[in-house]
Design an enzyme around this catalytic site. Structure first.
Site, PDB file in Angstrom:
ATOM      1  N   HIS A   1      80.041  25.671 165.763  1.00 63.30           N
ATOM      2  CA  HIS A   1      81.414  25.676 165.259  1.00 63.30           C
ATOM      3  C   HIS A   1      82.405  25.704 166.416  1.00 63.30           C
ATOM      4  O   HIS A   1      83.389  24.961 166.423  1.00 63.30           O
ATOM      5  CB  HIS A   1      81.604  26.884 164.330  1.00 63.30           C
ATOM      6  CG  HIS A   1      82.925  26.944 163.657  1.00 63.30           C
ATOM      7  ND1 HIS A   1      83.877  27.881 163.981  1.00 63.30           N
ATOM      8  CD2 HIS A   1      83.461  26.187 162.657  1.00 63.30           C
ATOM      9  CE1 HIS A   1      84.933  27.701 163.214  1.00 63.30           C
ATOM     10  NE2 HIS A   1      84.708  26.684 162.399  1.00 63.30           N
TER      11      HIS A   1
ATOM     12  N   ASP B   1      84.783  23.593 159.844  1.00 67.67           N
ATOM     13  CA  ASP B   1      84.630  24.788 159.016  1.00 67.67           C
ATOM     14  C   ASP B   1      83.625  24.557 157.888  1.00 67.67           C
ATOM     15  O   ASP B   1      82.806  25.429 157.581  1.00 67.67           O
ATOM     16  CB  ASP B   1      85.982  25.211 158.439  1.00 67.67           C
ATOM     17  CG  ASP B   1      86.930  25.769 159.491  1.00 67.67           C
ATOM     18  OD1 ASP B   1      86.527  25.924 160.663  1.00 67.67           O
ATOM     19  OD2 ASP B   1      88.088  26.055 159.131  1.00 67.67           O
TER      20      ASP B   1
END
Length: 138
Positions: free
Chosen positions: A63, A105
């Site tokens: 991420h 996300d």
């Protein structure tokens, strides 16, 4: 501990994608994302160094790498468009930068859900000082 509580309260009320990311995590895992992942391992939360401690921490590493590739907007503050359709997260909107943030996300929330079996409470509130191994490249 009081400082951590203040940070958590601020993040919960944050505008922009931090709260949206928490919502995605909650929908995919069934747990309260911000509090469960904010200081997990060597990569969940702000910053990161060393090697990811487990598959959950690796989700955060990936991420972070994804956010690092986003150009043209602040990945932590912009508000993007997304919806839930048949259990899937669908990113939308016209802004390509915000859509890229949403995709980062979305992929992380799915990763957390797929790796819930690796989540280890001993890595909650983990100190970056304990992340001593050489950092991996994205």
């Amino acid at each position: 501990m009081r400082a951590l509580w203040i940070v958590a309260v601020c993040l919960i009320g944050a505008e922009g994608n931090l709260s949206q990311f928490g919502d995605m995590i909650n929908k995919k895992t069934g747990i309260f994302g911000i509090m469960s992942y904010i200081y997990y391992g060597c990569y969940c939360g702000w910053g990161g160094k060393g090697k990811p401690l487990d598959a959950t921490d690796r989700c955060c590493f990936v991420h972070d790498c994804c956010y690092g590739r986003v150009n043209g907007c602040d990945p932590k503050m912009g508000t993007y468009s997304y919806s839930f359709q048949n259990g899937d997260i669908v990113c939308g909107g016209d802004d390509p930068c915000l859509r890229a943030v949403c995709e980062c996300d979305r992929v992380a929330a799915i990763c957390f859900a797929e790796n819930m079996n690796t989540y280890d409470k001993k890595y909650m509130l983990y100190s970056l000082f304990d992340c001593k191994e050489e950092s991996e490249q994205c």
